[in-house]
Design an enzyme around this catalytic site. Structure first.
Site, PDB file in Angstrom:
ATOM      1  N   GLN A   1       0.824  -0.992  -0.024  1.00 60.91           N
ATOM      2  CA  GLN A   1      -0.066  -0.089   0.072  1.00 60.91           C
ATOM      3  C   GLN A   1       1.040   1.190   0.032  1.00 60.91           C
ATOM      4  OE1 GLN A   1      -3.678  -0.353   2.961  1.00 60.91           O
ATOM      5  NE2 GLN A   1      -1.845  -1.668   3.742  1.00 60.91           N
TER       6      GLN A   1
ATOM      7  N   ASP B   1       6.374   4.559  -1.193  1.00 62.79           N
ATOM      8  CA  ASP B   1       7.576   5.261  -1.107  1.00 62.79           C
ATOM      9  C   ASP B   1       8.855   4.421  -1.833  1.00 62.79           C
ATOM     10  OD1 ASP B   1       7.806   3.600   2.368  1.00 62.79           O
ATOM     11  OD2 ASP B   1       8.368   2.790   0.260  1.00 62.79           O
TER      12      ASP B   1
ATOM     13  N   HIS C   1      -1.267   1.342  -4.383  1.00 62.35           N
ATOM     14  CA  HIS C   1      -1.513   3.038  -4.448  1.00 62.35           C
ATOM     15  C   HIS C   1      -0.610   3.877  -5.167  1.00 62.35           C
ATOM     16  CE1 HIS C   1      -3.527   1.782  -0.183  1.00 62.35           C
ATOM     17  NE2 HIS C   1      -4.316   1.468  -1.388  1.00 62.35           N
TER      18      HIS C   1
ATOM     19  N   THR D   1       0.103  -2.599   8.747  1.00 61.12           N
ATOM     20  CA  THR D   1      -0.689  -1.936   8.279  1.00 61.12           C
ATOM     21  C   THR D   1      -1.881  -2.007   9.473  1.00 61.12           C
ATOM     22  OG1 THR D   1      -2.454  -1.668   6.306  1.00 61.12           O
ATOM     23  CG2 THR D   1      -1.815  -3.874   6.971  1.00 61.12           C
TER      24      THR D   1
ATOM     25  N   ASN E   1       2.680  -6.633  13.690  1.00 61.28           N
ATOM     26  CA  ASN E   1       2.425  -5.415  13.901  1.00 61.28           C
ATOM     27  C   ASN E   1       2.647  -5.167  15.578  1.00 61.28           C
ATOM     28  OD1 ASN E   1       1.107  -2.587  14.372  1.00 61.28           O
ATOM     29  ND2 ASN E   1      -0.326  -2.734  12.564  1.00 61.28           N
TER      30      ASN E   1
HETATM   31  C1  BV8 Z   1     -11.369   3.210  -3.899  1.00 57.09           C
HETATM   32  C2  BV8 Z   1      -1.582   7.180  -1.586  1.00 57.09           C
HETATM   33  C3  BV8 Z   1     -13.165   3.079  -4.990  1.00 57.09           C
HETATM   34  C4  BV8 Z   1      -1.831   8.534  -1.099  1.00 57.09           C
HETATM   35  C5  BV8 Z   1      -3.453   5.933  -0.139  1.00 57.09           C
HETATM   36  C6  BV8 Z   1     -14.799  -0.026   0.671  1.00 57.09           C
HETATM   37  C7  BV8 Z   1     -14.323  -0.349  -0.762  1.00 57.09           C
HETATM   38  C8  BV8 Z   1     -13.772   0.337  -1.516  1.00 57.09           C
HETATM   39  C9  BV8 Z   1     -13.589   1.719  -0.989  1.00 57.09           C
HETATM   40  C10 BV8 Z   1     -13.824   1.949   0.213  1.00 57.09           C
HETATM   41  C11 BV8 Z   1     -14.457   1.120   1.172  1.00 57.09           C
HETATM   42  N1  BV8 Z   1     -14.381   1.975   2.403  1.00 57.09           N
HETATM   43  C12 BV8 Z   1     -14.082   3.171   2.103  1.00 57.09           C
HETATM   44  C13 BV8 Z   1     -13.615   3.435   0.989  1.00 57.09           C
HETATM   45  C14 BV8 Z   1     -12.751   4.485   0.536  1.00 57.09           C
HETATM   46  C15 BV8 Z   1     -11.314   4.563   0.705  1.00 57.09           C
HETATM   47  C16 BV8 Z   1     -10.886   4.219   2.140  1.00 57.09           C
HETATM   48  O1  BV8 Z   1     -10.734   3.058   2.197  1.00 57.09           O
HETATM   49  N2  BV8 Z   1     -11.214   4.893   2.931  1.00 57.09           N
HETATM   50  C17 BV8 Z   1     -10.801   4.588   4.456  1.00 57.09           C
HETATM   51  C18 BV8 Z   1     -10.204   5.846   5.091  1.00 57.09           C
HETATM   52  C19 BV8 Z   1     -11.944   4.003   5.313  1.00 57.09           C
HETATM   53  N3  BV8 Z   1     -10.576   3.866  -0.226  1.00 57.09           N
HETATM   54  C20 BV8 Z   1     -10.511   4.505  -1.313  1.00 57.09           C
HETATM   55  O2  BV8 Z   1     -10.806   5.513  -1.633  1.00 57.09           O
HETATM   56  C21 BV8 Z   1      -9.612   3.719  -2.272  1.00 57.09           C
HETATM   57  N4  BV8 Z   1     -10.224   3.987  -3.718  1.00 57.09           N
HETATM   58  O3  BV8 Z   1     -11.782   2.332  -3.167  1.00 57.09           O
HETATM   59  O4  BV8 Z   1     -12.050   3.497  -4.887  1.00 57.09           O
HETATM   60  C22 BV8 Z   1     -13.742   3.815  -6.329  1.00 57.09           C
HETATM   61  C23 BV8 Z   1     -15.160   3.169  -6.836  1.00 57.09           C
HETATM   62  C24 BV8 Z   1     -15.499   3.554  -7.946  1.00 57.09           C
HETATM   63  C25 BV8 Z   1     -15.126   4.684  -8.537  1.00 57.09           C
HETATM   64  C26 BV8 Z   1     -14.193   5.508  -7.630  1.00 57.09           C
HETATM   65  C27 BV8 Z   1     -13.348   4.971  -6.641  1.00 57.09           C
HETATM   66  C28 BV8 Z   1      -8.356   4.219  -2.592  1.00 57.09           C
HETATM   67  C29 BV8 Z   1      -7.235   4.127  -1.423  1.00 57.09           C
HETATM   68  C30 BV8 Z   1      -5.956   4.587  -1.609  1.00 57.09           C
HETATM   69  C31 BV8 Z   1      -5.648   5.892  -0.793  1.00 57.09           C
HETATM   70  N5  BV8 Z   1      -4.420   6.362  -0.908  1.00 57.09           N
HETATM   71  N6  BV8 Z   1      -2.095   6.376  -0.346  1.00 57.09           N
HETATM   72  C32 BV8 Z   1      -0.792   9.071  -0.268  1.00 57.09           C
HETATM   73  O5  BV8 Z   1       0.080   7.836   0.271  1.00 57.09           O
HETATM   74  O6  BV8 Z   1      -0.672  10.231  -0.137  1.00 57.09           O
HETATM   75  S1  BV8 Z   1      -3.713   5.129   1.119  1.00 57.09           S
HETATM   76  C33 BV8 Z   1      -2.846   5.620   2.501  1.00 57.09           C
HETATM   77  O7  BV8 Z   1      -3.186   4.890   3.717  1.00 57.09           O
HETATM   78  C34 BV8 Z   1      -1.114   4.855   2.528  1.00 57.09           C
HETATM   79  O8  BV8 Z   1      -0.975   4.553   1.126  1.00 57.09           O
HETATM   80  C35 BV8 Z   1      -1.547   3.630   3.240  1.00 57.09           C
HETATM   81  O9  BV8 Z   1      -1.273   2.595   2.476  1.00 57.09           O
HETATM   82  C36 BV8 Z   1      -2.890   3.643   3.620  1.00 57.09           C
HETATM   83  C37 BV8 Z   1      -3.165   2.728   4.765  1.00 57.09           C
HETATM   84  O10 BV8 Z   1      -2.409   3.085   6.076  1.00 57.09           O
HETATM   85  P1  BV8 Z   1      -1.272   1.908   6.492  1.00 57.09           P
HETATM   86  O11 BV8 Z   1      -0.567   1.625   5.403  1.00 57.09           O
HETATM   87  O12 BV8 Z   1      -2.161   1.026   7.259  1.00 57.09           O
HETATM   88  O13 BV8 Z   1      -0.687   3.120   7.523  1.00 57.09           O
HETATM   89  P2  BV8 Z   1      -1.374   3.473   8.742  1.00 57.09           P
HETATM   90  O14 BV8 Z   1      -0.746   4.768   9.376  1.00 57.09           O
HETATM   91  O15 BV8 Z   1      -2.908   3.679   8.762  1.00 57.09           O
HETATM   92  O16 BV8 Z   1      -0.862   2.276   9.639  1.00 57.09           O
HETATM   93  C38 BV8 Z   1       0.424   1.972  10.042  1.00 57.09           C
HETATM   94  C39 BV8 Z   1       0.473   0.750  10.997  1.00 57.09           C
HETATM   95  O17 BV8 Z   1       1.813   0.290  11.138  1.00 57.09           O
HETATM   96  C40 BV8 Z   1      -0.204   1.038  12.289  1.00 57.09           C
HETATM   97  O18 BV8 Z   1      -0.989  -0.313  12.540  1.00 57.09           O
HETATM   98  C41 BV8 Z   1       1.038   0.821  13.243  1.00 57.09           C
HETATM   99  O19 BV8 Z   1       0.725   0.168  14.327  1.00 57.09           O
HETATM  100  C42 BV8 Z   1       2.089  -0.004  12.506  1.00 57.09           C
HETATM  101  N7  BV8 Z   1       3.320   0.203  12.677  1.00 57.09           N
HETATM  102  C43 BV8 Z   1       4.068   1.196  13.058  1.00 57.09           C
HETATM  103  N8  BV8 Z   1       5.491   0.884  13.283  1.00 57.09           N
HETATM  104  C44 BV8 Z   1       5.668  -0.199  12.961  1.00 57.09           C
HETATM  105  C45 BV8 Z   1       4.408  -0.858  12.465  1.00 57.09           C
HETATM  106  N9  BV8 Z   1       4.132  -2.176  11.865  1.00 57.09           N
HETATM  107  C46 BV8 Z   1       5.195  -2.910  11.963  1.00 57.09           C
HETATM  108  N10 BV8 Z   1       6.560  -2.480  12.260  1.00 57.09           N
HETATM  109  C47 BV8 Z   1       6.785  -1.046  12.639  1.00 57.09           C
HETATM  110  N11 BV8 Z   1       7.929  -0.835  12.970  1.00 57.09           N
END
Ligand code: BV8
Length: 249
Positions: A104, A107, A122, A191, A216
């Site tokens: 996802q 980088d 993404h 994630t 995680n």
């Molecule tokens: C789409 C690029 C449909 C930009 C990103 C159901 C089905 C389909 C869509 C949806 C749905 N429900 C909601 C949606 C809409 C939406 C969505 O999911 N919203 C969320 C907020 C609810 N999804 C979308 O819009 C997607 N598009 O489905 O289109 C569509 C249909 C028809 C017509 C048009 C469209 C597109 C989603 C992509 C968004 N772009 N990135 C940018 O980077 O600027 S997503 C962005 O958040 C990042 O890329 C990242 O991948 C993503 C998720 O975050 P994580 O990677 O999990 O990172 P996070 O910070 O959340 O967590 C980090 C984790 O690491 C934590 O748990 C932490 O504890 C852990 N951690 C910390 N340190 C460590 C560690 N783990 C291991 N080791 C460590 N040392």
């Protein structure tokens, strides 16, 4: 951080026995490289913005310079860091087992750690494209604009990432979903499991009979899907999961 020896042994055994491993990574695998995770990517200067607000076409149309500068800031940050042992372990695993790597992250650190064929759901921070371009867009070589504009039609250059509300790249999504259906083990690394459709992949793997391991240090939305949860940092844990001898090869 101490990792439970029995859980480690169980995870190692599952990896040893696996035929095809789907590895799904999120921002957490890059945390130990110094890249803030997505939800804490807005530290300091960016603290007052919500990433889900900035990472949208609507935000870019409304405030192109602000959004462009946010991505430039992230590009500079990522360019200055190195892949960590977690990225390297994933690359090494692929030399020992059939691995489909789906990230996802935007980088490019998996590629810099030696992974080939990285499925970027993404997009990528270092790719740009045009918003409403004319089809033959080009920026003036010295275009210091933020963002640059097409010399022919004036379209804005935009980051080549997938914004919220945008479709995922079709081929990447198809390949990821096919791997989720075919794999017999799914490793979910770093994630929160909040963003769809990426977060649905481990459930698809499970529904098709695969085992699921989550790595995680914090609880995540995908823990309920997992057979095994290793509460540890990826950079520390992943090298310990490799078959003996591979970690140092
Ligand atoms: C789409 C690029 C449909 C930009 C990103 C159901 C089905 C389909 C869509 C949806 C749905 N429900 C909601 C949606 C809409 C939406 C969505 O999911 N919203 C969320 C907020 C609810 N999804 C979308 O819009 C997607 N598009 O489905 O289109 C569509 C249909 C028809 C017509 C048009 C469209 C597109 C989603 C992509 C968004 N772009 N990135 C940018 O980077 O600027 S997503 C962005 O958040 C990042 O890329 C990242 O991948 C993503 C998720 O975050 P994580 O990677 O999990 O990172 P996070 O910070 O959340 O967590 C980090 C984790 O690491 C934590 O748990 C932490 O504890 C852990 N951690 C910390 N340190 C460590 C560690 N783990 C291991 N080791 C460590 N040392």
């Amino acid at each position: 951080m101490l990792i439970d020896a029995a859980l480690l042994a169980d995870a190692r055994q599952r990896i040893e026995a696996a035929r095809h491993i789907l590895v799904l990574t999120g921002a957490g695998i890059s945390a130990e490289s110094g890249v803030p995770t997505f939800r804490d990517a807005l530290t300091g200067l960016w603290a007052r913005f919500d990433p889900e607000e900035l990472a949208t076409e609507e935000a870019f149309r409304r405030q192109p310079q602000l959004v462009w500068d946010w991505y430039e800031h992230r590009r500079e940050l990522v360019a200055a860091v190195q892949p960590n042992p977690g990225h390297v372990a994933v690359a090494r695993l692929a030399a020992l087992r059939q691995v489909t790597l789906v990230t996802q992250n935007v980088d490019g650190l998996h590629q810099r750690a030696g992974s080939s064929d990285v499925i970027e759901l993404h997009g990528n921070l270092f790719a740009n494209k045009w918003l409403d371009g004319c089809g033959r867009c080009e920026a003036a070589p010295d275009d210091g604009g933020r963002p640059p504009r097409c010399v022919h039609c004036g379209a804005l250059m935009r980051p080549g990432v997938v914004w919220f509300g945008e479709e995922l790249p079709r081929v990447a999504r198809y390949r990821a979903e096919h791997a989720a259906e075919q794999c017999d083990l799914c490793l979910v690394v770093g994630t929160s499991g909040m963003v769809y459709p990426a977060a649905a992949l481990p459930g698809v793997a499970r529904d098709n009979g695969a085992g699921v391991i989550v790595i995680n240090p914090q609880p995540s939305a995908l823990d309920a899907t997992a057979d095994l949860v290793l509460q540890a940092p990826a950079g520390q844990c992943l090298p310990m999961l490799l078959p003996v001898g591979a970690a140092s090869a």
